[in-house]
Design an enzyme around this catalytic site. Structure first.
Site, PDB file in Angstrom:
ATOM      1  N   CYS A   1      -6.002  40.446   3.740  1.00  0.00           N
ATOM      2  CA  CYS A   1      -5.377  39.354   3.705  1.00  0.00           C
ATOM      3  C   CYS A   1      -3.965  39.296   4.165  1.00  0.00           C
ATOM      4  O   CYS A   1      -3.896  39.565   5.460  1.00  0.00           O
ATOM      5  CB  CYS A   1      -5.805  38.819   2.494  1.00  0.00           C
TER       6      CYS A   1
ATOM      7  N   HIS B   1     -11.544  39.338   1.245  1.00  0.00           N
ATOM      8  CA  HIS B   1     -11.322  40.058   0.157  1.00  0.00           C
ATOM      9  C   HIS B   1     -12.425  40.805  -0.381  1.00  0.00           C
ATOM     10  O   HIS B   1     -13.062  40.429  -1.574  1.00  0.00           O
ATOM     11  CB  HIS B   1     -10.612  39.229  -0.874  1.00  0.00           C
TER      12      HIS B   1
ATOM     13  N   GLU C   1     -12.266  43.376  -2.196  1.00  0.00           N
ATOM     14  CA  GLU C   1     -11.699  44.355  -3.388  1.00  0.00           C
ATOM     15  C   GLU C   1     -11.737  43.459  -4.677  1.00  0.00           C
ATOM     16  O   GLU C   1     -11.820  43.972  -5.440  1.00  0.00           O
ATOM     17  CB  GLU C   1     -10.247  44.668  -2.929  1.00  0.00           C
TER      18      GLU C   1
END
Length: 236
Positions: A88, A177, A179
């Site tokens: 990001c 994202h 994660e």
């Protein structure tokens, strides 16, 4: 392997990457940029993870540590022995240091939306376990242009540039994202300053957290990427 990571805000942590690093036995160090933490010497790590944050890349007056971070990233990117992963904001900062531009995306993209791999993405070894299309979590209003020499790996309906690689896969950057966990998103939703205005690619808050299986699937794909990307004996 010695892995260092850059944290831009307390709510933007490693997510599922933290237990992966621990399980693999990597040595992990961190710089909390928002805390005024020192940046490491280049000799002190083998791989760098540059995480997300609510700020924009051009907000140096508000976040003066961005100036030092950008200079540090340029030095890291110039070192062929360093692996670099950006997520990001991290992907945007890296793109900028590679000569690309960063600005407002045509849509704000927040929530679960499909990411499609390009032909190059489907042939990229580190993404070999990824399906051609997969829902991932997004939270961004800005986006990067592809830097010269980079390879476009993925896109979405709202954003033309969702992932790229550089220098034969030594550098990998993701706008989305993979994660995040459900707990990560809960923390983000508790910060009113990060809440986006309604839009066609802005999901309702409740929908962002309701399907736990999506988080687990995205996390598994990120782990498969990391295992291949940090294996220095593999050609990615």
């Amino acid at each position: 392997m010695r892995v260092h990571w850059l944290q831009h805000a307390p709510e933007d942590d490693l997510g599922c990457i933290a237990p992966w690093l621990a399980a693999r036995g990597h040595m992990v160090t961190r710089t909390g940029l928002y805390e005024g933490g020192p940046l490491p010497a280049l000799s002190g790590f083998d791989a760098l993870l540059v995480m997300g944050g609510a700020m924009n890349v051009d907000e140096e007056a508000v976040h003066p540590w961005l100036v030092a971070e950008k200079a540090f990233l340029r030095a890291v990117l110039a070192d062929p022995g360093k692996r670099v992963l950006g997520i990001c904001l991290g992907a945007q900062l890296i793109a900028e240091q590679l000569g690309g531009s960063v600005g407002r995306n045509r849509e704000t993209e927040v929530g679960w939306f499909d990411v499609q791999l390009t032909e190059a993405g489907r042939g990229f070894d580190a993404l070999s376990e990824w399906p051609s299309s997969m829902p991932f979590f997004h939270w961004h209003g800005d986006a990067f242009d592809l830097p010269a020499g980079a390879t476009r790996l993925a896109y979405s309906a709202a954003c033309d540039q969702q992932a790229y690689s550089y220098d034969d896969g030594r550098v990998v950057c993701l706008q989305f994202h993979p994660e995040v966990t459900s707990a990560s998103v809960r923390v983000w939703l508790e910060h009113p300053q990060t809440h986006p205005a309604p839009g066609p690619f802005v999901q309702a808050a409740g929908a962002m957290r309701q399907d736990i299986a999506k988080f687990a699937a995205a996390n598994r794909l990120l782990v498969s990427l990391l295992d291949r990307w940090l294996d220095l004996n593999r050609v990615v």
